[in-house]
Design a protein around this motif. Structure first.
Motif, mmCIF file in Angstrom:
data_model
loop_
_atom_site.group_PDB
_atom_site.id
_atom_site.type_symbol
_atom_site.label_atom_id
_atom_site.label_comp_id
_atom_site.label_asym_id
_atom_site.label_seq_id
_atom_site.Cartn_x
_atom_site.Cartn_y
_atom_site.Cartn_z
ATOM 1 N N TRP A 225 0.840 -1.302 -0.010
ATOM 2 C CA TRP A 225 0.087 -0.006 -0.091
ATOM 3 C C TRP A 225 1.003 1.393 0.253
ATOM 4 O O TRP A 225 0.514 2.295 -0.710
ATOM 5 N N ILE A 228 1.725 1.949 -3.547
ATOM 6 C CA ILE A 228 0.701 2.482 -4.368
ATOM 7 C C ILE A 228 0.520 3.700 -3.940
ATOM 8 O O ILE A 228 0.419 4.508 -4.959
ATOM 9 N N HIS A 232 0.860 7.067 -6.573
ATOM 10 C CA HIS A 232 -0.299 8.101 -6.639
ATOM 11 C C HIS A 232 0.212 9.366 -6.510
ATOM 12 O O HIS A 232 -0.275 10.363 -7.122
ATOM 13 N N SER A 253 -9.498 7.798 -5.766
ATOM 14 C CA SER A 253 -8.431 6.981 -5.980
ATOM 15 C C SER A 253 -9.072 5.692 -6.632
ATOM 16 O O SER A 253 -8.227 4.937 -7.074
ATOM 17 N N LEU A 257 -7.030 3.162 -8.851
ATOM 18 C CA LEU A 257 -6.847 1.583 -8.463
ATOM 19 C C LEU A 257 -7.289 0.715 -9.562
ATOM 20 O O LEU A 257 -6.473 -0.494 -9.401
ATOM 21 N N GLU A 258 -8.202 0.944 -10.134
ATOM 22 C CA GLU A 258 -8.662 0.101 -11.195
ATOM 23 C C GLU A 258 -7.465 0.180 -12.376
ATOM 24 O O GLU A 258 -7.275 -0.966 -13.006
ATOM 25 N N GLU A 261 -5.150 -2.413 -11.138
ATOM 26 C CA GLU A 261 -5.631 -3.856 -11.479
ATOM 27 C C GLU A 261 -5.548 -4.216 -12.662
ATOM 28 O O GLU A 261 -5.582 -5.535 -13.055
ATOM 29 N N ALA A 286 -4.128 -3.310 -4.792
ATOM 30 C CA ALA A 286 -5.116 -2.237 -5.203
ATOM 31 C C ALA A 286 -6.462 -3.015 -5.110
ATOM 32 O O ALA A 286 -7.655 -2.238 -4.855
ATOM 33 N N LEU A 289 -7.795 -2.852 -1.565
ATOM 34 C CA LEU A 289 -8.198 -1.504 -0.974
ATOM 35 C C LEU A 289 -9.392 -1.050 -1.828
ATOM 36 O O LEU A 289 -10.078 -0.307 -1.064
ATOM 37 N N GLU A 290 -9.656 -1.270 -2.967
ATOM 38 C CA GLU A 290 -10.788 -0.784 -3.525
ATOM 39 C C GLU A 290 -11.787 -1.455 -2.931
ATOM 40 O O GLU A 290 -12.904 -0.591 -2.734
#
Length: 514
Positions: A225, A228, A232, A253, A257-258, A261, A286, A289-290
């Motif tokens: 994370w 990620i 970001h 976000s 995240l998509e 993925e 991701a 978290l999504e």
């Protein structure tokens, strides 16, 4: 309360310098599912700084969910790392070494045999912690590094995800699930689409936690994370490249995240700064978290650099030390390590406190904490060349390993000391830093800098003068009182800085000799 904490912190620093035994280094070796890490901390204090930090990505948790065994090559890498870590600890003269093992060793049938070999190599007993204890220590790690945290902590490792509720100094009972990056990758057969279904189904077991998450903060712990969040930051051109306290708005976000993925990472800024071994886990981190965002609906996601290791250290502190504000603790450490006169930083906090008390400007608890911390940090760049002290302050304070603070507050601290050296004109700061701080904190940074510029002109970073020279607002006039024996401190430089302060507050100024 904050002033009392400053007194306690000051005494602790003095005691540590008198008794070196209080600051003996402590090492923690973490046998994680993805990485094996050694961190050597400076001692058992409120906010210990790492002296040395090294990790090796061994992948102990790879295929454990399928084979129920630790992989041979992963064990070999881990044992070699432990041999190196033992030598490093010997060279650093670390006697207190604590070794933890987590999900991979818990879930593998050959875990006990591996841990026996590990204990022989490292020369210490390995604590195989349960998922519930891992969640608890992660919660303590967040408590140790945030001011009055409130929400749900999620610690994503290679083998598992732990969730635990935190509220101030309290933690709830934690839960563990096999949703770590390596575990999810294996269970899904390397299919991100299947991983999404697994995550949704598994997170049903965490319904009570996700229900309590709604409208509260989600504290994200774990290397995947953090990676990620680092990507970001690069995409949104965030001006501070610091992970701890980095805040992500959930709705902003989801599209990012998509994209992760869908494995569309090759064009992302800073992707080369993420280790290749971590790349393959980004999509699975991701996914988790999504789904937490969609199911839990948190108000904010905030990144924590502290977790199980820091929680273990925090657990061993006495209750009085645990209650100390982490931000003030870090600022106090910097003050003692870098300032010309640590006592002066404390006197400056009290001196500005008296002035603020006479000013018709309300100050929140958050703003007061920032002001105290900035006073302690106000002289940390004095060794730099005079032409670069402002710039150095921005770099050192803005990117310091500071905890107990968000990024706007971190920016306030850096700007306050920057303006102290560069002058309080708003145009001297960059647009990015101004926007990150926000207009109110930006104005308060200039105000505090104006006070510092007056204070340093009469005290020149020595103790004992500020308590004799109070500054106050009296009948719409800023009045500085100098005792007769300090009359020679008055002069053009002091008068100029008093006028600058008065102009900022739209008040008259006066210097009185008493």
């Amino acid at each position: 309360m904050a002033l009392k904490e400053l007194e306690v912190l000051f005494k602790q620093q003095v005691d540590m310098r008198r008794d070196p035994a209080l600051s003996k280094p402590i090492a923690i070796v973490d046998l994680g599912s993805n990485s094996v890490r050694l961190v050597v901390y400076e001692g058992s204090v409120r906010t210990p700084s790492p002296i040395y930090n090294e990790k090796m990505l061994c992948g102990l948790g790879r295929n454990v969910q399928i084979t129920k065994k630790l992989p041979a090559d992963g064990m070999e890498k881990a044992l070699k790392a432990l041999s190196r870590f033992r030598l490093i600890c010997e060279q650093l003269q670390v006697q207190d070494i604590r070794v933890l093992a987590t999900a991979a060793a818990r879930d593998a049938s050959n875990g006990p045999a591996f841990l026996a070999k590990a204990e022989k190599i490292i020369g210490r007993q390995v604590e195989l912690i349960s998922g519930e204890r891992e969640a608890y220590l992660s919660g303590l790690g967040v408590i140790s590094s945030f001011y009055k945290p409130n929400g749900i902590v999620g610690d994503l490792g290679g083998g598992s995800l732990e969730l635990v509720e935190v509220d101030g100094m309290e933690t709830g009972k934690g839960i563990t699930m096999p949703l770590g990056g390596l575990a999810l990758k294996d269970l899904s057969g390397n299919s991100v689409k299947k991983a999404q279904k697994i995550a949704i189904d598994t997170l049903k077991n965490a319904a009570p936690y996700l229900e309590r998450l709604q409208g509260r903060r989600f504290y994200a712990v774990g290397g995947t994370w953090r990676a990620i969040a680092k990507l970001h930051q690069a995409q949104v051109n965030h001006p501070l490249h610091v992970m701890h306290g980095y805040l992500i708005r959930p709705n902003d976000s989801l599209s990012f995240l998509e994209m992760l993925e869908q494995a569309k990472t090759e064009t992302l800024k800073d992707i080369d700064s993420i280790s290749s071994a971590r790349h393959q886990l980004l999509a699975y981190g991701a996914v988790v978290l999504e789904e937490i965002i969609r199911l839990g609906k948190p108000s904010e996601i905030i990144i924590s650099a502290n977790g199980v290791r820091e929680g273990l250290l925090f657990e061993g502190l006495d209750e009085e030390t645990k209650k100390i504000d982490p931000l003030l603790s870090v600022a106090n450490d910097f003050n003692f390590a870098r300032s010309r006169c640590p006592e002066h930083g404390h006197e400056l906090a009290l001196w500005t406190d008296r002035f603020i008390g006479t000013l018709a400007l309300k100050e929140t608890e958050y703003e007061q904490r920032l002001r105290y911390a900035a006073c302690l940090l106000s002289d940390v760049s004095w060794r730099s060349h005079p032409d670069y002290r402002g710039e150095q302050s921005l770099n050192v304070i803005g990117h310091a390993a500071t905890v107990g603070i968000d990024h706007p507050g971190r920016t306030f601290l850096a700007l306050a000391v920057f303006f102290r050296f560069e002058g309080i004109a708003a145009s001297k700061a960059s647009t990015e830093m101004r926007e990150l701080a926000g207009e109110q904190l930006f104005m308060r940074a200039r105000l505090l800098a104006g006070l510092m510029r007056v204070a340093y002109t009469i005290s020149f970073a020595t103790k004992g003068i500020l308590p004799q020279a109070p500054l106050a607002v009296v009948a719409n006039t800023i009045v500085l009182q100098l005792p007769k024996h300090l009359e020679e401190l008055n002069g053009e430089r002091l008068e100029t800085r008093m006028r600058q302060l008065g102009k900022l507050l739209k008040l008259e100024t006066r210097i009185e000799i008493i």
